[in-house]
Design a protein around this motif. Structure first.
Motif, short mmCIF file in Angstrom:
data_model
loop_
_atom_site.label_atom_id
_atom_site.label_comp_id
_atom_site.label_asym_id
_atom_site.label_seq_id
_atom_site.Cartn_x
_atom_site.Cartn_y
_atom_site.Cartn_z
N LEU A 127 0.86 -1.19 0.00
CA LEU A 127 0.00 0.00 0.00
C LEU A 127 0.90 1.23 0.00
N VAL A 128 0.86 1.99 -1.10
CA VAL A 128 1.81 3.09 -1.24
C VAL A 128 1.20 4.46 -0.93
N THR A 129 -0.10 4.51 -0.75
CA THR A 129 -0.75 5.76 -0.34
C THR A 129 -2.11 5.42 0.26
N ARG A 130 -2.64 6.37 1.05
CA ARG A 130 -3.98 6.16 1.59
C ARG A 130 -5.01 7.02 0.87
N SER A 176 -0.78 -1.11 -4.50
CA SER A 176 -2.16 -0.70 -4.29
C SER A 176 -2.21 0.43 -3.28
N GLY A 177 -3.35 0.64 -2.64
CA GLY A 177 -3.46 1.75 -1.68
C GLY A 177 -4.76 1.63 -0.91
N GLY A 178 -5.39 2.70 -0.75
CA GLY A 178 -5.61 3.91 -1.52
C GLY A 178 -5.49 3.64 -3.01
N ASP A 179 -5.33 4.69 -3.74
CA ASP A 179 -5.14 4.51 -5.17
C ASP A 179 -3.76 5.04 -5.56
N PRO A 180 -2.86 4.12 -5.97
CA PRO A 180 -1.49 4.55 -6.26
C PRO A 180 -1.43 5.62 -7.35
N LEU A 181 -2.44 5.63 -8.22
CA LEU A 181 -2.38 6.59 -9.32
C LEU A 181 -2.85 8.00 -8.94
N ILE A 188 5.40 7.38 -9.30
CA ILE A 188 5.05 6.08 -9.87
C ILE A 188 6.31 5.47 -10.49
N GLU A 189 7.04 6.31 -11.21
CA GLU A 189 8.25 5.81 -11.85
C GLU A 189 9.25 5.34 -10.80
N SER A 208 -5.72 -0.05 -9.43
CA SER A 208 -6.18 1.35 -9.42
C SER A 208 -7.60 1.45 -9.95
N ARG A 209 -8.40 2.30 -9.31
CA ARG A 209 -9.75 2.50 -9.82
C ARG A 209 -9.83 3.70 -10.75
N THR A 210 -8.70 4.33 -11.04
CA THR A 210 -8.78 5.55 -11.87
C THR A 210 -9.41 5.34 -13.26
N PRO A 211 -9.24 4.19 -13.94
CA PRO A 211 -9.93 4.06 -15.22
C PRO A 211 -11.45 4.22 -15.10
N VAL A 212 -11.97 3.96 -13.89
CA VAL A 212 -13.42 4.05 -13.66
C VAL A 212 -13.83 5.43 -13.15
#
Ligand SMILES: *Cc1c(COP(=O)(O)O)cnc(C)c1O
Ligand code: SF4
Length: 415
Positions: A127-130, A176-181, A188-189, A208-212
């Motif tokens: 988990l890289v972010t909340r 994952s996270g939270g949403d890493p994006l 990210i890099e 990531s849920r960002t595509p949604v």
């Protein structure tokens, strides 16, 4: 049927009327303008006084954030709108059900270093972010997600990296996270590059849920970064066919056309998608945008989401309506993530009706019963090939039900 994908427009929504298209299409604008309070929300959708009161109470407990894009997708005239139910808090979130648990999956308990869960031998959840761009009302990780939005903690990340370096059996890392994006491209890099530099890490997954909820996030620049650290798999989280828009399709296309396979993890949610017809339509629409249905999750026992839970029977009924009735590609695995950190347990209709030494009695999706006669000689001659020798090198005889079945275990130990 060929689908005309809906494009999410904003000019008709009073508070977004003057937003320039280039801002609307910019993920940073979307992220900086998420809807976090009742007064902004009531400028987008109609909320009656009673709902406002209830919303105010529930917001004291769990944070709200809705991207303008996802908010614009809400069908105003439909109180049961699946987008609305996933985005707008309801008073039921305050209900503490008897079965509710704060951390049902023991993600914090099974965590050797903060932010890393090591449940299965060869893979870890990192988990890289909340922070998320939208806080899903049904989020299983709501105990931590949104609590502090400080983003990425480098020290924590490096502790996790050290742990992965030391544990050479880890070959798969799920970011994952939270949403890493929600993190900037440079972060990210840094994350991907660091993980890719660990020799024994074979594959990396991004969840990531960002595509949604914020498809603008999948930019050319991001995809170019991801491409550099292949093999990377991308898993997202569509729950309803209405979420598959022109923008979502473009986001998924960008990934797949650059060699990043996209999978989907759906959560079975009461009133949102607890219906075999909706689910079948969702799986078909996903395949049409080249997204492979991977899992359907039974809704977890996390506190404050009991109003979203269905029976497990509902999930089995959904699989019964998929398997055989449509492309096998459209059939995900339905899993119950075991409370107490037992991991994902697949649950499905029973297809094996009975068995003997010689015969297996099976039924197909139509209910037709068939007999499969097993071979009389089932012995297999282990030639001790190189794969076997390698497996033996790492073999830990105390792990899992599979080892109970291992006929060669004595032999292996003697070798
Ligand atoms: C879901 C999950 C994984 C990945 O499981 P797969 O079945 O390999 O997709 C790994 N670790 C944890 C803690 C998980 O919850
Ligand atoms: S995007 Fe994922 S982690 Fe974030 S709120 Fe939604 S379900 Fe939870």
């Amino acid at each position: 049927m060929k689908k005309i994908y809906r494009k999410v427009l904003h000019k008709h929504i009073p508070i977004f009327k003057d937003v320039k298209d280039e801002d609307w299409n910019d993920w940073k604008w979307q992220l900086n303008n998420t809807i976090k309070d009742i007064s902004s929300l009531s400028k987008i959708i109609t909320i009656d006084e009673k709902e406002k009161e209830q919303l105010a109470i529930s917001l004291k407990k769990f944070k709200m954030a809705i991207t303008p894009y996802y908010a614009a997708l809400i069908d105003e005239n439909y109180i049961r709108c699946p987008i609305r139910l996933q985005a707008v808090p309801r008073i039921q979130e305050l209900i503490k059900d008897d079965s509710d648990i704060s951390d049902p999956l023991h993600e914090d308990i099974d965590s050797p270093v903060p932010g890393l869960t090591h449940r299965y031998p060869d893979r870890v959840l990192l988990l890289v972010t909340r922070k998320c761009s939208m806080y899903c009302r049904h989020c299983t990780r709501r105990r931590v997600v949104g609590c502090d939005e400080s983003g990425f903690n480098k020290e924590c990340f490096l502790d996790a990296v050290n742990y992965i370096k030391k544990n050479k059996q880890i070959r798969d890392v799920i970011v994952s996270g939270g949403d890493p994006l929600t993190l900037p491209d440079s972060r990210i890099e840094y994350i991907l590059e660091t993980l890719r530099n660990i020799n024994h890490v074979e594959i990396i997954r991004i969840g990531s849920r960002t595509p949604v909820v914020m498809p603008q996030r999948i930019t050319d620049n991001l995809v170019n970064i991801i491409k550099k650290y292949q093999p990377i798999f991308f898993n997202t989280h569509f729950n309803h066919p209405d979420e598959i828009t022109e923008e979502a399709k473009i986001a998924c296309d960008k990934l797949t056309e650059n060699g990043v396979p996209v999978g989907n993890q759906t959560v079975l949610l009461r009133d949102v998608n607890d219906c075999p017809f909706i689910m079948k339509e969702l799986m078909h629409e996903l395949l049409k945008i080249r997204v492979k249905p991977y899992y359907i999750y039974q809704c977890d026992l996390s506190t404050g989401i009991s109003h979203f839970r269905t029976s497990v029977g509902k999930g089995i009924e959904i699989i019964e309506n998929l398997r055989g009735h449509t492309s096998g590609m459209a059939v995900p695995t339905y899993v119950v993530d075991a409370p107490g950190g037992g991991g994902k347990i697949p649950v499905m209709p029973n297809y094996v009706i009975s068995r003997s030494d010689k015969k297996l009695i099976l039924r197909n999706y139509e209910g037709t019963i068939t007999v499969y006669t097993q071979p009389s000689d089932t012995s297999s001659d282990c030639g001790r090939c190189n794969i076997c020798k390698n497996t033996y090198k790492f073999f830990t005889p105390s792990e899992g039900v599979a080892t109970l079945l291992e006929e060669n275990i004595q032999n292996l130990n003697r070798r």
